[in-house]
Design an enzyme around this catalytic site. Sequence first.
Site, PDB file in Angstrom:
ATOM      1  CB  CYS A 116     -41.490 -16.871 -17.481  1.00 37.39           C
ATOM      2  SG  CYS A 116     -41.748 -16.055 -19.049  1.00 37.39           S
ATOM      3  CG  HIS A 257     -37.959 -15.489 -16.047  1.00 44.30           C
ATOM      4  ND1 HIS A 257     -37.575 -16.128 -17.204  1.00 44.30           N
ATOM      5  CD2 HIS A 257     -38.943 -14.619 -16.404  1.00 44.30           C
ATOM      6  CE1 HIS A 257     -38.305 -15.678 -18.210  1.00 44.30           C
ATOM      7  NE2 HIS A 257     -39.144 -14.766 -17.754  1.00 44.30           N
ATOM      8  CG  ASN A 287     -38.761 -13.833 -21.214  1.00 42.30           C
ATOM      9  OD1 ASN A 287     -38.572 -15.033 -21.015  1.00 42.30           O
ATOM     10  ND2 ASN A 287     -39.798 -13.182 -20.716  1.00 42.30           N
TER      11      ASN A 287
HETATM   12  N1  ACO Z   1     -39.607   0.423 -28.501  1.00 40.16           N
HETATM   13  C1  ACO Z   1     -39.882   1.703 -28.237  1.00 40.16           C
HETATM   14  N2  ACO Z   1     -40.898   2.090 -27.437  1.00 40.16           N
HETATM   15  C2  ACO Z   1     -41.625   1.111 -26.875  1.00 40.16           C
HETATM   16  C3  ACO Z   1     -41.397  -0.247 -27.115  1.00 40.16           C
HETATM   17  C4  ACO Z   1     -40.337  -0.584 -27.970  1.00 40.16           C
HETATM   18  N3  ACO Z   1     -40.017  -1.863 -28.249  1.00 40.16           N
HETATM   19  N4  ACO Z   1     -42.277  -0.972 -26.406  1.00 40.16           N
HETATM   20  C5  ACO Z   1     -43.060  -0.095 -25.749  1.00 40.16           C
HETATM   21  N5  ACO Z   1     -42.665   1.168 -26.047  1.00 40.16           N
HETATM   22  C6  ACO Z   1     -43.236   2.416 -25.591  1.00 40.16           C
HETATM   23  C7  ACO Z   1     -44.650   2.261 -25.096  1.00 40.16           C
HETATM   24  O1  ACO Z   1     -45.556   2.292 -26.197  1.00 40.16           O
HETATM   25  C8  ACO Z   1     -44.799   3.455 -24.180  1.00 40.16           C
HETATM   26  O2  ACO Z   1     -45.091   4.567 -24.971  1.00 40.16           O
HETATM   27  P1  ACO Z   1     -46.186   5.643 -24.475  1.00 40.16           P
HETATM   28  O3  ACO Z   1     -45.643   6.177 -23.177  1.00 40.16           O
HETATM   29  O4  ACO Z   1     -46.187   6.623 -25.588  1.00 40.16           O
HETATM   30  O5  ACO Z   1     -47.435   4.858 -24.316  1.00 40.16           O
HETATM   31  C9  ACO Z   1     -43.394   3.648 -23.627  1.00 40.16           C
HETATM   32  O6  ACO Z   1     -42.516   2.887 -24.457  1.00 40.16           O
HETATM   33  C10 ACO Z   1     -43.230   3.184 -22.212  1.00 40.16           C
HETATM   34  O7  ACO Z   1     -43.927   1.971 -22.046  1.00 40.16           O
HETATM   35  P2  ACO Z   1     -43.800   1.169 -20.716  1.00 40.16           P
HETATM   36  O8  ACO Z   1     -44.642  -0.044 -20.783  1.00 40.16           O
HETATM   37  O9  ACO Z   1     -43.959   2.094 -19.552  1.00 40.16           O
HETATM   38  O10 ACO Z   1     -42.260   0.759 -20.809  1.00 40.16           O
HETATM   39  P3  ACO Z   1     -41.439   0.053 -19.712  1.00 40.16           P
HETATM   40  O11 ACO Z   1     -40.311   0.879 -19.345  1.00 40.16           O
HETATM   41  O12 ACO Z   1     -42.308  -0.496 -18.621  1.00 40.16           O
HETATM   42  O13 ACO Z   1     -40.879  -1.226 -20.491  1.00 40.16           O
HETATM   43  C11 ACO Z   1     -41.336  -3.551 -20.861  1.00 40.16           C
HETATM   44  C12 ACO Z   1     -41.752  -2.123 -21.158  1.00 40.16           C
HETATM   45  C13 ACO Z   1     -39.905  -3.712 -21.308  1.00 40.16           C
HETATM   46  C14 ACO Z   1     -42.235  -4.500 -21.609  1.00 40.16           C
HETATM   47  C15 ACO Z   1     -41.435  -3.797 -19.334  1.00 40.16           C
HETATM   48  O14 ACO Z   1     -42.691  -3.377 -18.885  1.00 40.16           O
HETATM   49  C16 ACO Z   1     -41.248  -5.254 -18.955  1.00 40.16           C
HETATM   50  O15 ACO Z   1     -40.149  -5.784 -19.026  1.00 40.16           O
HETATM   51  N6  ACO Z   1     -42.292  -5.927 -18.467  1.00 40.16           N
HETATM   52  C17 ACO Z   1     -42.182  -7.244 -17.830  1.00 40.16           C
HETATM   53  C18 ACO Z   1     -41.869  -8.367 -18.740  1.00 40.16           C
HETATM   54  C19 ACO Z   1     -41.855  -9.653 -17.935  1.00 40.16           C
HETATM   55  O16 ACO Z   1     -41.724  -9.669 -16.719  1.00 40.16           O
HETATM   56  N7  ACO Z   1     -42.030 -10.768 -18.585  1.00 40.16           N
HETATM   57  C20 ACO Z   1     -42.017 -12.048 -17.844  1.00 40.16           C
HETATM   58  C21 ACO Z   1     -43.135 -12.806 -18.136  1.00 40.16           C
HETATM   59  S1  ACO Z   1     -43.311 -13.155 -19.856  1.00 40.16           S
HETATM   60  C22 ACO Z   1     -44.053 -14.713 -19.930  1.00 40.16           C
HETATM   61  O17 ACO Z   1     -44.361 -15.330 -18.946  1.00 40.16           O
HETATM   62  C23 ACO Z   1     -44.318 -15.277 -21.299  1.00 40.16           C
END
Ligand code: ACO
Length: 338
Positions: A116, A257, A287
Amino acid sequence: MKALRKAVILGTGFSVPDKVITNDDLARMVDTSDEWIKTRTGIHERRIISDGDSLFQLSLPAARQAVANARLAPEEIDLIIFATFTPDYQVPATACMIQNALGCTRAGAFDMQAACSGFVYGSTIASQFVATGTYNNVLVIGGDVTTRILDFNDRNSCVLFGDGVGAAVFAPAKDNETGVIDNLLGAIGSGAEYIIIKNGGSMHRPTVEAIQNREHYLTINGKEVFKFSTKIVGDIIEEVLKRNNMTLDQISLIVPHQANIRIIESAAKRFDCPMEKFYVNIQRYGNTVAASIPLALHEALLEGRISKGDNIILVGFGGGLTYGLQLIKWGDYTKPTV
Ligand code: ACO
């Protein structure tokens, strides 16, 4: 070495597939919901390439548009840098396929990979070549078709990404006052495992078992990447402003990004500045990895959000883990019409 020059962006280009996938579409594939995706990421929909299409095909109109908007002929391009982690092939480079199809007969061409952060890495390389006088016109393409390497059984990853390509032509500033002011590139390799495709590289021979184990798909440790991203964006903006004796008030627009709206909101909160300081289009495209910053930049230009003399920041972060920032005083640029 020749005297250093300043590099400006002369033209930009944009290309996304026609086909849209909504959050409701994804909720029919995995255990998720429109509400969860919107509130946790800010994404409403994303684009997906069709079977039979490729990154190369999607990139061609964006590259062609960037060269045309720069008012250059393809033969005037000296170098093509293609930032991607989803090239059509391991070899040849997708950049070489673009070089041939566009008719950039004089251009060198290579692909590079910084996930990214790829576009900022590419634009840093481009601006250095222009600054030293080695090349005049450098085409940087940031493009990914991540849906090809997504596991549509994995809700942790498949809701986050979409496909797209953005492009920009870097060239010497006529006034030598506008142009790239500073670049910052970095990596935290200890976080390499957080965004990984375990198979498909040269580490392991391809096996039926690896495919059955879905090891050719992208996996992401969202929690860890989220922690890294929220901190690094603010840290590097602060660092670059400090070393250029600037304050955030002097920055007209930040083009970050587009990984998660909450990452952008947290940067706005840290600097106590309005969200309008940040360009956001994540709701439409998700993304798009290396395409995310040039797609956002092109749309910001179409909307008239950037004028000559504005200081703008491009800031990327992602797999590697990598991060990068480019600070630009915007120069002469003919606004694109599409
Ligand atoms: N739908 C419903 N629930 C979900 C989903 C989904 N699509 N995905 C995860 N959950 C659940 C998880 O399983 C977890 O459940 P649990 O508590 O029972 O284990 C719960 O939601 C919370 O999970 P978290 O990981 O704490 O959720 P968070 O609020 O952090 O959001 C996310 C997850 C959106 C992936 C976030 O962490 C994020 O955006 N991360 C960064 C992404 C990023 O920066 N990418 C850039 C680089 S990518 C690259 O370079 C290719």
